[in-house]
Design an enzyme around this catalytic site. Structure first.
Site, mmCIF file in Angstrom:
data_model
loop_
_atom_site.group_PDB
_atom_site.id
_atom_site.type_symbol
_atom_site.label_atom_id
_atom_site.label_comp_id
_atom_site.label_asym_id
_atom_site.label_seq_id
_atom_site.Cartn_x
_atom_site.Cartn_y
_atom_site.Cartn_z
ATOM 1 N N LEU A 101 35.563 125.981 5.908
ATOM 2 C CA LEU A 101 36.444 124.984 5.283
ATOM 3 C C LEU A 101 37.211 125.613 4.119
ATOM 4 C CD1 LEU A 101 33.881 122.049 5.043
ATOM 5 C CD2 LEU A 101 35.757 122.279 6.714
ATOM 6 N N ARG A 113 29.050 120.490 7.734
ATOM 7 C CA ARG A 113 28.025 121.185 6.976
ATOM 8 C C ARG A 113 26.674 120.465 6.953
ATOM 9 N NH1 ARG A 113 29.449 124.051 1.659
ATOM 10 N NH2 ARG A 113 27.616 125.110 2.471
ATOM 11 N N HIS A 139 34.022 121.631 -6.455
ATOM 12 C CA HIS A 139 32.717 121.237 -6.976
ATOM 13 C C HIS A 139 32.696 121.340 -8.505
ATOM 14 C CE1 HIS A 139 30.847 122.445 -2.898
ATOM 15 N NE2 HIS A 139 30.613 121.158 -3.037
ATOM 16 N N ARG A 187 33.076 115.505 -2.849
ATOM 17 C CA ARG A 187 31.904 115.757 -1.994
ATOM 18 C C ARG A 187 30.650 115.000 -2.447
ATOM 19 N NH1 ARG A 187 32.309 120.688 0.826
ATOM 20 N NH2 ARG A 187 34.470 120.957 1.463
ATOM 21 N N CYS A 242 27.565 129.558 -5.145
ATOM 22 C CA CYS A 242 27.431 129.003 -3.787
ATOM 23 C C CYS A 242 26.566 129.853 -2.876
ATOM 24 C CB CYS A 242 28.786 128.895 -3.111
ATOM 25 S SG CYS A 242 30.135 128.570 -4.211
#
Ligand code: CIR
Length: 271
Positions: A35, A102, A179, A148, A266
């Site tokens: 993504l 995901r 994020h 998200r 991440c």
């Protein structure tokens, strides 16, 4: 000017940046389908594998054990393991990503967490929450609502971590930022590296905040891991600033992960 330091933070332990273990996952060839908010070209697997190897070696250099999981071809974003779970001293919480592609990554992570934790909980929904929106500091857990992570997801996590004695504070990720931790990282129990756009939201009051240099906002997604700070390469003014502040910085090429909006945090779960 950095914010005044809240001295009470000195009384906390350093579990927010001292880690014995990390979990990583090797990038898969399907990474080209990962993504991304904006298409800036396909990531190069060979380069990403080299960067990933440097990242894992650097974690290991601190003396930590790194559990290296195999690539998952069916999940192009599977390398970004941070989004699948929150690891705390008391237990782990499996997340519930918003990104439909995901969701299945969580079940792939679950067996590993069950091997290393006695207490593994799960966000059951209907809300959503991704690990990239969670910053654990020396005194609290900050969770940024974002595209998200929604209010229901935050509240379900709050119920679990309160039981474990943590205090959770809901904050907001600037719009257009993937994020919360895309724009900030913990440097020590009381110091946060953050972009100016995030700091001006007021969410770090009482902490000492070091800002990324103008134009170097992408340097904010770093990690303090034991004695080192891993940061993406290519942001010399921010790296110099961290060095001047006494942090031992290791720069890791992040050009390929950046094409998929990913960075240092991440790529691992740390505990
Ligand atoms: C995604 O959009 O979900 C991935 N391409 C990037 C995830 C980055 N993860 C993180 O910031 N924790």
């Amino acid at each position: 000017m950095p914010n005044p330091v809240d001295r009470t933070l000195r009384m906390t332990n350093n579990s927010s940046f001292e880690f014995f273990r990390a979990i990583t996952r090797c990038p898969a060839a399907s990474i080209v389908d990962g993504l991304r908010a904006k298409d800036t070209g396909a990531p190069d697997l060979k380069q990403m594998l080299a960067d990933h190897a440097h990242y894992v070696t650097t974690l290991k250099r601190t003396g930590a054990e790194v559990i290296e999981l195999p690539p998952l071809e069916e999940y192009p974003d599977g390398v970004f393991v941070e989004d699948t779970a929150l690891c705390l001293p008391q237990g782990a919480v499996l997340m519930r990503p918003s990104a439909a592609s995901r969701l299945g990554e969580v079940d792939e992570m679950a067996p590993t967490l069950h091997q290393v934790y006695d207490d593994v909980r799960r966000i059951e929904g209907p809300g959503h929450i991704e690990g990239g929106d969670i910053l654990v500091t020396g005194r609290e857990i900050l969770v940024g609502r974002s595209a998200r992570t929604d209010a229901e997801g935050v509240s379900e996590l709050d119920a679990i971590v309160s039981e474990w004695g943590h205090s959770l504070r809901e904050v907001f990720t600037p719009s257009g930022v993937l994020h919360f931790k895309t724009d900030c990282s913990l440097l020590d129990g009381e110091t946060i590296l953050a972009t100016k756009r995030l700091e001006t939201s007021g969410c770090f009051e009482g902490y000492r905040v070091l800002n990324t240099a103008d134009g170097e906002e992408a340097a904010a997604n770093a990690i303090r891991f034991n004695q080192l700070v891993l940061m993406p390469a290519g942001f010399p003014r921010t790296a110099d600033m961290l060095d001047r502040n006494g942090f031992a910085v290791v720069e890791i090429n992040n050009t390929e992960c950046a094409k998929l909006d990913g960075g240092m945090s991440c790529l691992s779960l740390r505990f």
